[in-house]
Design a protein around this motif. Sequence first.
Motif, PDB file in Angstrom:
ATOM      1  N   LEU A 146       0.806  -1.219   0.000  1.00 43.32           N
ATOM      2  CA  LEU A 146       0.000   0.000   0.000  1.00 43.32           C
ATOM      3  C   LEU A 146       0.842   1.273   0.000  1.00 43.32           C
ATOM      4  CD1 LEU A 146      -2.689   1.436  -0.014  1.00 43.32           C
ATOM      5  CD2 LEU A 146      -2.867   1.047   2.460  1.00 43.32           C
ATOM      6  N   ARG A 186      -5.806   6.181   3.423  1.00 47.04           N
ATOM      7  CA  ARG A 186      -6.656   5.256   4.162  1.00 47.04           C
ATOM      8  C   ARG A 186      -7.812   4.724   3.321  1.00 47.04           C
ATOM      9  NH1 ARG A 186      -8.270   8.230   9.567  1.00 47.04           N
ATOM     10  NH2 ARG A 186      -9.325   6.241   9.962  1.00 47.04           N
ATOM     11  N   GLN A 189      -7.444   1.110   2.075  1.00 45.88           N
ATOM     12  CA  GLN A 189      -7.186   0.016   3.004  1.00 45.88           C
ATOM     13  C   GLN A 189      -8.213  -1.100   2.891  1.00 45.88           C
ATOM     14  OE1 GLN A 189      -6.757   2.154   6.734  1.00 45.88           O
ATOM     15  NE2 GLN A 189      -4.538   2.298   6.486  1.00 45.88           N
TER      16      GLN A 189
END
Length: 251
Positions: A146, A186, A189
Motif C-alpha cells: 500500500l 486510508r 485500506q
Amino acid sequence: MQKSNHEEATEGVAGHAAPRSLPRLARPRLHDTVVEHLRQFIVEGVFAPGTKLNERELCETLGISRTPLREALKVLAAEGLIDLLPNRGASISRMSEAEVRESFELMSGLEAFSGELACERITAAELAQIKALHFAMLACRARNDLPGYYSRNQEIHDRINEAARNGALRQTYQSINRRLQALRFRSNQQSGKWDEAVQDHEEMIQALEARDGKRLAAVLKRHLLEKREAVLPLVSGDGTGTKNLVKSTDA
C-alpha cells in the motif's frame, strides 16, 4: 560511530576547514528530510489525528536536535497538518466531517480541471512517464504494497496537475491536497475500494492517451468523490492506529 550529515557539515565549520557554503547546503537538506519524514508518518497513519507529538522521542527516532524538528513542525503547521498551540506543543490536526466533505468536493473540481488542461498540454514524454508510474503502481497492488502503491498513485495525480501548466491551479491544488493525503491513503485500506481505484486509474490513462479532456475530467471527479465516500465513515474512528512515537505529554 558514524556521523550524521548534519554533524559532518557543522564540524567543518567549527574547525574552519570546510568551505562556508557547506552549512547552507546541508541545513536545507536536513530540514527537507525531517519535513518529509514527518509528513509521511502523518499520511501513513503512524500518528492518528488529534495525537500530541512527543518531541523528545521524535528527536531520538530521527537522530536530530529539537531545533530542526521545531522548524519542520512550523512547516507542517502552515500546511494544516498539525496544530501548534502555545505551551501545549504540537498535535496532529483533525478534520471535521464537514471539512472532509467540502475539501474532497473542492479537490474533485481541481483535479477535473487539471485533467482537462493536461489533455490539451501534456507532452509525449510526460505521458510516457505517467504510464510508467501506472505500471509500477499496478505492480505494488499485486504485492499488496500500500505505501508503494500510494506513492506512485499520488505522483500520477501530481503529474497530471503539473501537465496542466497553470501556476494558480497548482498552488491551490497542492495546498488542499496536503490536508487530504492521509485520508486518501486510508481510502485504499479496503481491498474492494483499492481495486475500484485501480480501475479508475486505467480509465485515466486511456483518456490521457486519447487526449479526451472531458472524459478524464469526469473520471477524476468521480474518483475523488468516491474517495470522499470511502473515508467519511473513518473520520469518527480517527483515534485508532496510533503507534509508538507519541505520548499524551511531552517529556
